[in-house]
Design a protein around this motif. Structure first.
Motif, PDB file in Angstrom:
ATOM      1  N   HIS A  73     -21.504  20.977  37.782  1.00 45.43           N
ATOM      2  CA  HIS A  73     -22.449  19.936  37.362  1.00 45.43           C
ATOM      3  C   HIS A  73     -21.785  18.633  36.942  1.00 45.43           C
ATOM      4  N   LEU A  74     -20.506  18.662  36.625  1.00 47.07           N
ATOM      5  CA  LEU A  74     -19.818  17.476  36.143  1.00 47.07           C
ATOM      6  C   LEU A  74     -19.692  16.454  37.266  1.00 47.07           C
ATOM      7  N   GLU A  75     -20.137  15.231  36.981  1.00 53.39           N
ATOM      8  CA  GLU A  75     -20.083  14.153  37.967  1.00 53.39           C
ATOM      9  C   GLU A  75     -19.073  13.078  37.601  1.00 53.39           C
ATOM     10  N   GLY A  76     -18.708  12.991  36.329  1.00 53.37           N
ATOM     11  CA  GLY A  76     -17.798  11.934  35.910  1.00 53.37           C
ATOM     12  C   GLY A  76     -16.922  12.360  34.746  1.00 53.37           C
ATOM     13  N   LEU A  77     -15.716  11.810  34.725  1.00 47.10           N
ATOM     14  CA  LEU A  77     -14.765  12.052  33.655  1.00 47.10           C
ATOM     15  C   LEU A  77     -14.229  10.699  33.221  1.00 47.10           C
ATOM     16  N   HIS A  78     -14.380  10.394  31.940  1.00 44.98           N
ATOM     17  CA  HIS A  78     -13.932   9.113  31.405  1.00 44.98           C
ATOM     18  C   HIS A  78     -13.011   9.371  30.222  1.00 44.98           C
ATOM     19  N   LEU A  79     -11.728   9.078  30.395  1.00 45.96           N
ATOM     20  CA  LEU A  79     -10.759   9.196  29.313  1.00 45.96           C
ATOM     21  C   LEU A  79     -10.183   7.815  29.057  1.00 45.96           C
ATOM     22  N   ASN A  80     -10.196   7.414  27.810  1.00 48.88           N
ATOM     23  CA  ASN A  80      -9.690   6.101  27.444  1.00 48.88           C
ATOM     24  C   ASN A  80      -8.177   6.066  27.462  1.00 48.88           C
ATOM     25  N   LYS A  81      -7.657   4.861  27.456  1.00 50.83           N
ATOM     26  CA  LYS A  81      -6.215   4.641  27.436  1.00 50.83           C
ATOM     27  C   LYS A  81      -5.579   5.443  26.302  1.00 50.83           C
ATOM     28  N   GLY A  82      -4.517   6.122  26.601  1.00 46.56           N
ATOM     29  CA  GLY A  82      -3.794   6.884  25.597  1.00 46.56           C
ATOM     30  C   GLY A  82      -4.152   8.353  25.546  1.00 46.56           C
ATOM     31  N   ALA A  83      -5.164   8.760  26.290  1.00 51.96           N
ATOM     32  CA  ALA A  83      -5.576  10.161  26.244  1.00 51.96           C
ATOM     33  C   ALA A  83      -4.552  11.066  26.925  1.00 51.96           C
ATOM     34  N   LEU A  84      -3.968  10.599  28.005  1.00 51.78           N
ATOM     35  CA  LEU A  84      -3.018  11.413  28.767  1.00 51.78           C
ATOM     36  C   LEU A  84      -1.690  10.685  28.927  1.00 51.78           C
ATOM     37  N   ASN A  85      -0.609  11.414  28.753  1.00 55.07           N
ATOM     38  CA  ASN A  85       0.701  10.885  29.104  1.00 55.07           C
ATOM     39  C   ASN A  85       1.165  11.612  30.370  1.00 55.07           C
ATOM     40  N   ASP A  86       2.358  11.306  30.844  1.00 58.75           N
ATOM     41  CA  ASP A  86       2.834  11.909  32.097  1.00 58.75           C
ATOM     42  C   ASP A  86       2.887  13.431  32.030  1.00 58.75           C
ATOM     43  N   GLN A  87       3.336  13.979  30.910  1.00 58.59           N
ATOM     44  CA  GLN A  87       3.438  15.437  30.790  1.00 58.59           C
ATOM     45  C   GLN A  87       2.058  16.082  30.751  1.00 58.59           C
ATOM     46  N   LYS A  88       1.144  15.529  29.944  1.00 60.56           N
ATOM     47  CA  LYS A  88      -0.191  16.107  29.825  1.00 60.56           C
ATOM     48  C   LYS A  88      -0.950  16.041  31.146  1.00 60.56           C
ATOM     49  N   ILE A  89      -0.761  14.967  31.891  1.00 63.72           N
ATOM     50  CA  ILE A  89      -1.495  14.837  33.152  1.00 63.72           C
ATOM     51  C   ILE A  89      -1.025  15.875  34.170  1.00 63.72           C
ATOM     52  N   ARG A  90       0.249  16.243  34.119  1.00 66.05           N
ATOM     53  CA  ARG A  90       0.747  17.297  35.018  1.00 66.05           C
ATOM     54  C   ARG A  90       0.018  18.611  34.755  1.00 66.05           C
ATOM     55  N   TYR A  91      -0.125  18.956  33.491  1.00 60.75           N
ATOM     56  CA  TYR A  91      -0.818  20.198  33.144  1.00 60.75           C
ATOM     57  C   TYR A  91      -2.303  20.117  33.483  1.00 60.75           C
ATOM     58  N   PHE A  92      -2.899  18.954  33.235  1.00 65.53           N
ATOM     59  CA  PHE A  92      -4.314  18.762  33.555  1.00 65.53           C
ATOM     60  C   PHE A  92      -4.554  18.966  35.057  1.00 65.53           C
ATOM     61  N   PHE A  93      -3.717  18.344  35.896  1.00 57.27           N
ATOM     62  CA  PHE A  93      -3.885  18.484  37.337  1.00 57.27           C
ATOM     63  C   PHE A  93      -3.503  19.881  37.826  1.00 57.27           C
ATOM     64  N   ARG A  94      -2.594  20.542  37.143  1.00 52.57           N
ATOM     65  CA  ARG A  94      -2.288  21.928  37.491  1.00 52.57           C
ATOM     66  C   ARG A  94      -3.545  22.771  37.363  1.00 52.57           C
ATOM     67  N   GLY A  95      -4.282  22.561  36.276  1.00 53.78           N
ATOM     68  CA  GLY A  95      -5.546  23.275  36.095  1.00 53.78           C
ATOM     69  C   GLY A  95      -6.566  22.906  37.154  1.00 53.78           C
ATOM     70  N   LEU A  96      -6.658  21.624  37.476  1.00 49.28           N
ATOM     71  CA  LEU A  96      -7.614  21.174  38.488  1.00 49.28           C
ATOM     72  C   LEU A  96      -7.341  21.795  39.854  1.00 49.28           C
ATOM     73  N   THR A  97      -6.076  21.916  40.198  1.00 56.08           N
ATOM     74  CA  THR A  97      -5.742  22.413  41.537  1.00 56.08           C
ATOM     75  C   THR A  97      -5.878  23.917  41.677  1.00 56.08           C
ATOM     76  N   ARG A  98      -6.146  24.613  40.600  1.00 57.13           N
ATOM     77  CA  ARG A  98      -6.364  26.062  40.671  1.00 57.13           C
ATOM     78  C   ARG A  98      -7.851  26.371  40.838  1.00 57.13           C
ATOM     79  N   SER A  99      -8.582  25.432  41.350  1.00 54.93           N
ATOM     80  CA  SER A  99     -10.019  25.570  41.482  1.00 54.93           C
ATOM     81  C   SER A  99     -10.436  26.301  42.755  1.00 54.93           C
ATOM     82  N   ASN A 100     -11.549  26.949  42.644  1.00 59.34           N
ATOM     83  CA  ASN A 100     -12.170  27.529  43.829  1.00 59.34           C
ATOM     84  C   ASN A 100     -13.111  26.529  44.492  1.00 59.34           C
ATOM     85  N   LEU A 101     -13.417  25.436  43.766  1.00 53.77           N
ATOM     86  CA  LEU A 101     -14.402  24.472  44.242  1.00 53.77           C
ATOM     87  C   LEU A 101     -13.798  23.202  44.818  1.00 53.77           C
ATOM     88  N   ILE A 102     -12.571  22.856  44.402  1.00 56.17           N
ATOM     89  CA  ILE A 102     -11.952  21.598  44.859  1.00 56.17           C
ATOM     90  C   ILE A 102     -11.142  21.863  46.108  1.00 56.17           C
TER      91      ILE A 102
END
Length: 102
Positions: A73-102
């Motif tokens: 159901h999620l259509e949009g993701l809005h994170l303000n400046k400072g929410a993610l750094n290079d290390q955190k974004i790697r983990y975030f995308f690791r989770g995203l790529t383990r999807s059955n839907l993407i």
């Protein structure tokens, strides 16, 4: 000072209360993402202004990515400046790529 007065004698605590409200709202929205709540279509959170987001560890970012990737159901993701750094974004995308839907 009146004993019935609950105000902060050292200043205004409304910004602290607002911060707590933002943290509680963020945590509630994360839970809704995990539950695939059809009413939550946009997830948004601040960076430097939201302590809860800043304090998320790598595994929590990965879990959020996984929850988002499996949410239908999620259509949009809005994170303000400072929410993610290079290390955190790697983990975030690791989770995203383990999807059955993407």
């Amino acid at each position: 000072m009146d004993s019935d007065d609950d105000s902060d004698p050292f200043g205004d605590d409304s910004s602290y209360e607002s911060s707590l409200d933002q943290e509680q709202e963020w945590l509630a929205d994360i839970q809704k993402i995990n539950e695939n709540d059809p009413l939550l279509t946009i997830l948004g959170g601040g960076g430097a202004t939201n302590v809860e987001i800043q304090n998320m560890n790598d595994e929590e970012w990965e879990e959020l990515g996984r929850a988002i990737s499996n949410n239908t159901h999620l259509e949009g993701l809005h994170l303000n400046k400072g929410a993610l750094n290079d290390q955190k974004i790697r983990y975030f995308f690791r989770g995203l790529t383990r999807s059955n839907l993407i």
